[in-house]
Design an enzyme around this catalytic site. Structure first.
Site, mmCIF file in Angstrom:
data_model
loop_
_atom_site.group_PDB
_atom_site.id
_atom_site.type_symbol
_atom_site.label_atom_id
_atom_site.label_comp_id
_atom_site.label_asym_id
_atom_site.label_seq_id
_atom_site.Cartn_x
_atom_site.Cartn_y
_atom_site.Cartn_z
ATOM 1 N N HIS A 66 -8.500 3.065 6.353
ATOM 2 C CA HIS A 66 -7.151 3.592 6.122
ATOM 3 C C HIS A 66 -6.771 4.682 7.115
ATOM 4 O O HIS A 66 -5.920 5.516 6.831
ATOM 5 C CB HIS A 66 -7.035 4.178 4.719
ATOM 6 C CG HIS A 66 -7.275 3.224 3.588
ATOM 7 N ND1 HIS A 66 -8.489 2.647 3.339
ATOM 8 C CD2 HIS A 66 -6.431 2.759 2.634
ATOM 9 C CE1 HIS A 66 -8.389 1.875 2.254
ATOM 10 N NE2 HIS A 66 -7.159 1.920 1.827
ATOM 11 N N HIS A 69 -0.788 -3.001 -5.992
ATOM 12 C CA HIS A 69 -0.304 -1.622 -5.923
ATOM 13 C C HIS A 69 0.601 -1.421 -4.728
ATOM 14 O O HIS A 69 0.487 -2.108 -3.727
ATOM 15 C CB HIS A 69 -1.424 -0.576 -5.968
ATOM 16 C CG HIS A 69 -2.431 -0.572 -4.845
ATOM 17 N ND1 HIS A 69 -3.249 -1.635 -4.549
ATOM 18 C CD2 HIS A 69 -2.790 0.412 -3.972
ATOM 19 C CE1 HIS A 69 -4.061 -1.315 -3.553
ATOM 20 N NE2 HIS A 69 -3.800 -0.082 -3.172
ATOM 21 N N GLU A 99 -4.529 -5.698 0.011
ATOM 22 C CA GLU A 99 -5.988 -5.484 0.087
ATOM 23 C C GLU A 99 -6.768 -6.582 -0.645
ATOM 24 O O GLU A 99 -7.978 -6.676 -0.485
ATOM 25 C CB GLU A 99 -6.348 -4.114 -0.501
ATOM 26 C CG GLU A 99 -5.884 -2.960 0.370
ATOM 27 C CD GLU A 99 -6.150 -1.598 -0.260
ATOM 28 O OE1 GLU A 99 -6.040 -0.584 0.457
ATOM 29 O OE2 GLU A 99 -6.452 -1.530 -1.473
ATOM 30 N N HIS A 144 -10.593 0.524 -4.933
ATOM 31 C CA HIS A 144 -11.276 1.640 -4.246
ATOM 32 C C HIS A 144 -10.431 2.919 -4.214
ATOM 33 O O HIS A 144 -10.527 3.708 -3.264
ATOM 34 C CB HIS A 144 -11.678 1.209 -2.820
ATOM 35 C CG HIS A 144 -10.513 0.848 -1.933
ATOM 36 N ND1 HIS A 144 -10.541 -0.172 -1.027
ATOM 37 C CD2 HIS A 144 -9.265 1.390 -1.816
ATOM 38 C CE1 HIS A 144 -9.390 -0.248 -0.378
ATOM 39 N NE2 HIS A 144 -8.597 0.698 -0.854
HETATM 40 C C1 DHB Z 1 -4.543 4.488 -3.940
HETATM 41 C C2 DHB Z 1 -4.997 3.169 -3.787
HETATM 42 C C3 DHB Z 1 -5.593 2.752 -2.588
HETATM 43 O O1 DHB Z 1 -6.036 1.475 -2.368
HETATM 44 C C4 DHB Z 1 -5.777 3.656 -1.547
HETATM 45 O O2 DHB Z 1 -6.408 3.233 -0.436
HETATM 46 C C5 DHB Z 1 -5.305 4.964 -1.673
HETATM 47 C C6 DHB Z 1 -4.695 5.385 -2.872
HETATM 48 C C7 DHB Z 1 -3.946 4.955 -5.224
HETATM 49 O O3 DHB Z 1 -3.608 4.154 -6.104
HETATM 50 O O4 DHB Z 1 -3.859 6.180 -5.417
HETATM 51 FE FE FE Z 2 -6.647 1.224 -0.265
#
Ligand code: DHB
Ligand code: FE
Length: 279
Positions: A59, A192, A239, A12
């Site tokens: 978030h 990530h 997540e 997302h």
């Molecule tokens: C990014 C990924 C995320 O899950 C998020 O909530 C905000 C930013 C990213 O990779 O930029």
């Molecule tokens: Fe996120």
């Protein structure tokens, strides 16, 4: 009774909103990502869900660090998006399926999940962008029930608990007095990490094993505690708990109808799965 017709899981990343706003779907950077949704559009066109239950993590738009529920369920008549500071356009209002919201809330509390019930709730990019990926017209043909899982402030719920939450939500949907077709959407991940020494961390091997496990050994990831998940998937890669809840809702057996994995979009390993329950 209502019927769960499938589960869809996707990343997302906010940059998706910018790509949509700038019509970059066929741009070389974005094409492999957006192409992953073509089979999902065909499936939605054929199967036409009436309601979508969305597992996602807020978030900081609806909940901030001062008050952070572990699990919360929306029971609002409608849900609005708002500017989170990413510079992306907001999306049209979503209509809530309040009858299902309260049925899920009652069932979950009966099953001893301690929830926060939200009769007013704004939804952030983790809810809106996956919906915009599923229905690019942003004319929503479904009603929604948001189910929010805290993954932004520790302590976060365990993988085992999130899987169990998903199973309980699945039982609640299947016992809802309605003829509705319900899809489950889980958003976030895959690996990530946005900050700290490992910023930019991606773990392809783990992500692919995790995706595979959802079909052949769905509780595989529940062996890991939160620290181990951070180590394997990154601080924001946790997540993937939303994927586990989604898979839990589908019942004991599920088949994979479509999947896609692409590295990276923004800082994130992007994964997409469409799973269907097998009776
Ligand atoms: C990014 C990924 C995320 O899950 C998020 O909530 C905000 C930013 C990213 O990779 O930029
Ligand atoms: Fe996120």
């Amino acid at each position: 009774m209502a019927k769960i017709i499938g589960g869809i899981t996707t990343s997302h990343v906010p940059a998706i909103g910018r790509a949509i706003a700038k019509n970059l779907q066929t741009d070389p950077y974005w094409k492999p990502f957006f192409d992953g949704f073509t089979p999902i559009h065909a499936w939605l066109e054929t199967n036409k869900p009436d309601v979508v239950v969305v597992f996602y993590n807020d978030h900081g738009l609806n909940f901030f660090l001062d008050k952070m529920p572990t699990f919360s369920v929306g029971a609002a008549p409608e849900y609005n998006n708002a500017d989170e500071g990413w510079g992306i356009p907001t999306v049209p209002t979503f209509t809530g399926e309040q009858d299902l919201s309260w049925h899920i809330i009652n069932q979950l509390v009966d099953e001893e999940f301690d929830l926060t019930t939200c009769q007013e709730m704004s939804v952030d990019h983790a809810f809106t962008l996956p919906m915009a990926l599923l229905w690019p017209s942003q004319v929503w043909p479904v009603k929604v029930v948001p189910v929010c899982i805290n993954t932004v402030q520790f302590p976060i719920p365990s993988a085992k608990r999130c899987y169990a939450l998903g199973e309980a939500v699945g039982r609640a949907i299947n016992s809802w007095h309605s003829n509705a077709k319900v899809a489950v959407l889980g958003t976030g991940g895959l690996s990530h990490q946005l900050d700290g020494e490992r910023a930019g961390f991606i773990n392809k091997e783990f992500d692919l094993q995790f995706m595979e496990s959802l079909i052949h050994d769905p509780k595989w990831a529940t062996q890991f505690n939160s620290a181990q998940l951070v180590e394997k998937a990154g601080t924001q890669g946790v997540e993937l708990l939303m994927w586990l809840a989604t898979r839990g809702a589908l019942g004991a057996k599920a088949k994979c109808t479509h999947q896609s994995y692409h590295i990276p979009i923004s800082n994130t390993a992007s994964g997409i799965m469409l799973m269907e329950p097998v009776a």
